[in-house]
Design an enzyme around this catalytic site. Structure first.
Site, short mmCIF file in Angstrom:
data_model
loop_
_atom_site.label_atom_id
_atom_site.label_comp_id
_atom_site.label_asym_id
_atom_site.label_seq_id
_atom_site.Cartn_x
_atom_site.Cartn_y
_atom_site.Cartn_z
N LYS A 151 43.69 50.50 46.77
CA LYS A 151 43.02 50.55 45.46
C LYS A 151 42.03 51.71 45.43
O LYS A 151 41.95 52.45 44.44
CB LYS A 151 42.32 49.21 45.18
CG LYS A 151 43.32 48.11 44.85
CD LYS A 151 42.74 46.72 44.86
CE LYS A 151 43.89 45.71 44.73
NZ LYS A 151 43.49 44.32 44.93
N ASP A 191 41.10 42.31 36.83
CA ASP A 191 42.23 41.56 37.40
C ASP A 191 42.85 40.62 36.37
O ASP A 191 43.96 40.11 36.58
CB ASP A 191 41.75 40.72 38.60
CG ASP A 191 42.18 41.31 39.94
OD1 ASP A 191 43.14 42.11 39.95
OD2 ASP A 191 41.55 40.97 40.97
N GLN A 236 38.38 40.89 45.92
CA GLN A 236 39.66 40.76 46.61
C GLN A 236 39.87 39.32 47.07
O GLN A 236 39.02 38.74 47.76
CB GLN A 236 39.69 41.73 47.81
CG GLN A 236 41.00 41.78 48.54
CD GLN A 236 42.16 42.30 47.68
OE1 GLN A 236 42.02 43.28 46.96
NE2 GLN A 236 43.29 41.63 47.74
#
Ligand code: NAP
Length: 279
Positions: free
Chosen positions: A52, A119, A96
């Site tokens: 990322k 997300d 995460q």
């Protein structure tokens, strides 16, 4: 040979479009910044986080990395997320997953401001998706839609079957296909006669989490098959939920693993970050 749906190429296209856009935004005085939080040092998570960061660097998005120790408490993590919610420079916040067992992931996801929820996991983002309002969409299913559209595959009016109903893949996938005017069926572990259901599909999206589970018996002739699955086999090679070799002779188009859905997830995360900054 069926059409190979090339996720590497399509994700590279999307990243290049975003890079050009970010450059234009910078010229107009707008920068894009993503905060990435990792708790503990799970090796798979570290690889994802690094990928990322690399994608951010390529596109011109600033990334702030918070690498917190395994012992971080729920309160400390909430405090950090709240601080980032308030920070005007930060456009997107990504925590995460999975988090260590002593932290309540749902509570952390709810703490992220829906305006920075790149997300697309916050209940408000999910609700917006369901009612067709503007909001962030979970990256993997959003990537599948881009794969289909950019490969010239029409969704409207098609019989679409999604295998899997997880919150991050199956459910948002089914809603996105519905939004694109597909006729959608969602199959899961309690579905009876799975083969009969999947053989109806013009577009079959497989997110079952079982290596090479779907063979040609599950697939209608000339169907489009999208394999979301990601596994390492005994030889440590990547494989999907679909038995590619068995299915490829029967379908009109298919995603390979690796190089299909996988690369799209990060591309769509980057897309969400840029949108967050545009807002
Ligand atoms: P998950 O949470 O384990 O969900 C699997 C789904 O498959 C569940 O809904 C389950 O049904 C259903 N299922 C399990 N066995 C079944 C069976 N025999 N027949 C019919 N349905 C069955 O998995 P996920 O998080 O959605 O991920 C799915 C796959 O995608 C995994 O291989 C994962 O590694 C991969 N993935 C890839 C990416 C990417 O970037 N490419 C991103 C996310 C996930 P129930 O609900 O009834 O249990």
């Amino acid at each position: 040979m069926p059409q190979l749906i090339d996720g590497k190429k399509i994700s590279a296209e999307i990243k290049d479009e975003l890079k050009a856009k970010v450059q234009r935004m910078k010229e107009g005085g707008v920068s894009v910044c993503l905060a990435v939080i990792q708790v503990g040092n799970d090796p798979a998570s570290s690889i994802y986080v690094n990928n990322k960061k690399k994608a951010c660097a390529y596109i011109g998005i600033e990334s702030l990395a918070y690498e917190l120790p395994e012992e971080t408490t729920q309160e400390e993590l909430v405090e950090l997320v709240e601080k980032l919610n308030e920070d005007k420079k930060v456009n997107g916040i990504l925590v995460q997953l999975p988090l260590p067992a002593h932290i309540d992931s749902d509570a952390i996801i709810r703490t992220i401001s829906p305006d920075k929820d790149v997300d697309g996991f916050h209940p408000e983002s999910v609700g917006r998706l369901c009612i067709g309002a503007d909001g962030f969409v979970s990256c993997t299913p959003a990537g599948v839609i881009q794969l289909l559209k950019r490969s010239g595959i029409e969704i409207a009016g098609k019989e679409c079957v999604v295998i899997g109903r997880s919150n991050i893949v199956g459910k948002p996938m089914s809603i996105l296909l519905l939004r694109e005017n597909g006729t959608v069926t969602v199959a899961h572990s309690r579905t009876r006669n799975l083969k009969e259901v999947t053989r109806r599909a013009d577009i079959l999206v497989v997110a079952i989490g079982k290596p090479r589970f779907i063979n040609s018996e599950y697939v209608k002739e000339n169907a489009v098959v999208i394999d979301v699955g990601m596994h390492r086999n005994a030889e440590n090679k990547l494989c999907g939920d679909v038995d590619f070799e068995d299915v490829k002779g029967r379908v009109s188009a298919i995603t390979p693993v690796p190089g299909g859905v996988g690369p799209m997830t990060i591309a769509m995360l980057m897309y969400n970050c840029v949108r967050a900054a545009e807002k």
